[in-house]
Design an enzyme around this catalytic site. Structure first.
Site, PDB file in Angstrom:
ATOM      1  N   ASP A  66       0.832  -1.204   0.000  1.00 40.52           N
ATOM      2  CA  ASP A  66       0.000   0.000   0.000  1.00 40.52           C
ATOM      3  C   ASP A  66       0.867   1.256   0.000  1.00 40.52           C
ATOM      4  O   ASP A  66       0.547   2.247  -0.655  1.00 40.52           O
ATOM      5  CB  ASP A  66      -0.922   0.014   1.226  1.00 40.52           C
ATOM      6  CG  ASP A  66      -1.841  -1.197   1.276  1.00 40.52           C
ATOM      7  OD1 ASP A  66      -2.278  -1.655   0.206  1.00 40.52           O
ATOM      8  OD2 ASP A  66      -2.102  -1.690   2.390  1.00 40.52           O
ATOM      9  N   HIS A  93      -5.314  -3.533   5.323  1.00 34.60           N
ATOM     10  CA  HIS A  93      -4.661  -3.871   4.052  1.00 34.60           C
ATOM     11  C   HIS A  93      -5.665  -4.334   2.996  1.00 34.60           C
ATOM     12  O   HIS A  93      -5.378  -5.219   2.211  1.00 34.60           O
ATOM     13  CB  HIS A  93      -3.603  -4.946   4.308  1.00 34.60           C
ATOM     14  CG  HIS A  93      -2.751  -5.288   3.116  1.00 34.60           C
ATOM     15  ND1 HIS A  93      -2.066  -4.331   2.388  1.00 34.60           N
ATOM     16  CD2 HIS A  93      -2.480  -6.472   2.514  1.00 34.60           C
ATOM     17  CE1 HIS A  93      -1.409  -4.920   1.394  1.00 34.60           C
ATOM     18  NE2 HIS A  93      -1.648  -6.224   1.445  1.00 34.60           N
TER      19      HIS A  93
END
Length: 233
Positions: A66, A93
């Site tokens: 990310d 996530h």
């Protein structure tokens, strides 16, 4: 595959691996990159707890992909290099649990509150994985970028374990930041050191737009965490 598909496939694998680690090498540092990380990290924690060997300082969910995506996508908007676009990405996530704190970066803060430009950037950071699946026409998901992210985080942890000071990166760990809201795992800036997790940093000031992202993140993250715990129970 949906996140539910991933859970059904990976949950038992991760549980069995955690059981083996707990029995054979209980002091190992464990880096979990198997999706859905929001659930698989609590699975590992619960499994190790059952064995009486869970050490919160030694368990990490790898959310570095990310961060890598946020840096890359911000660089595409600003024209700067990704190395100049280090974005703290907190929360979890997957999807709406991914919260990029663009207001805390020199190049990103000017985009906060800029309507469609900001919204599109946040969406792309949150759902960049879908772009990869679409580009591969359903034949796969992120592989090389995930390997890069895993290597990047593993290297950061090794530097910390080796005694290097000031190694700070987001990672999904057992965290007190939102424990009062039933969210006991959370990704935020974590200082890595000789014991693993040395210090969990608070989020710092958030822009109103980021406060809204957090409001969407926490209930979803709580469900993901509880799902992992329930699987082991």
């Amino acid at each position: 595959m949906t996140r539910d598909d991933l859970f059904n496939t990976n949950a038992s694998i991760v549980r069995d691996l955690a059981t083996a680690v707990g029995r054979v090498s209980p002091s190992a540092h464990i880096l979990v990159i198997s999706n859905p990380v929001n659930s698989t990290v609590p699975i590992v924690a619960s499994t190790l707890s059952k064995l009486g060997v869970f050490d919160p300082a030694r368990l990490f969910g790898v959310t570095t992909l990310d961060v890598v995506r946020a840096s890359r996508f911000l660089s595409m908007v600003t024209g700067a290099s990704p190395a100049e676009c280090d974005v703290p990405v907190v929360g979890g996530h997957s999807g709406a649990t991914i919260v990029p704190l663009l207001s805390q970066t020199n190049l990103g803060k000017s985009l906060v509150g800029q309507g469609e430009t900001y919204d599109k950037l946040v969406y792309r950071i949150q759902f960049g994985g879908d772009e990869v699946v679409k580009a591969k026409d359903g034949a796969g998901s992120a592989t090389l970028s995930m390997a890069y992210a895993g290597a990047k985080f593993a290297n950061a942890l090794l530097r910390g374990l080796n005694g290097e000071k000031g190694v700070v990166t987001p990672t999904f760990v057992k965290s007190p930041l939102f424990e009062s809201q039933g969210v006991d795992f959370f990704s935020s800036l974590v200082e890595l050191g000789t014991k693993g997790v040395e210090k969990i940093h608070p989020l710092g000031p958030l822009a109103p737009e980021e406060e809204k992202l957090m409001e969407a993140c926490l209930p979803e993250l709580k469900k993901n965490i509880e799902k992992g715990k329930a699987f082991v129970a």
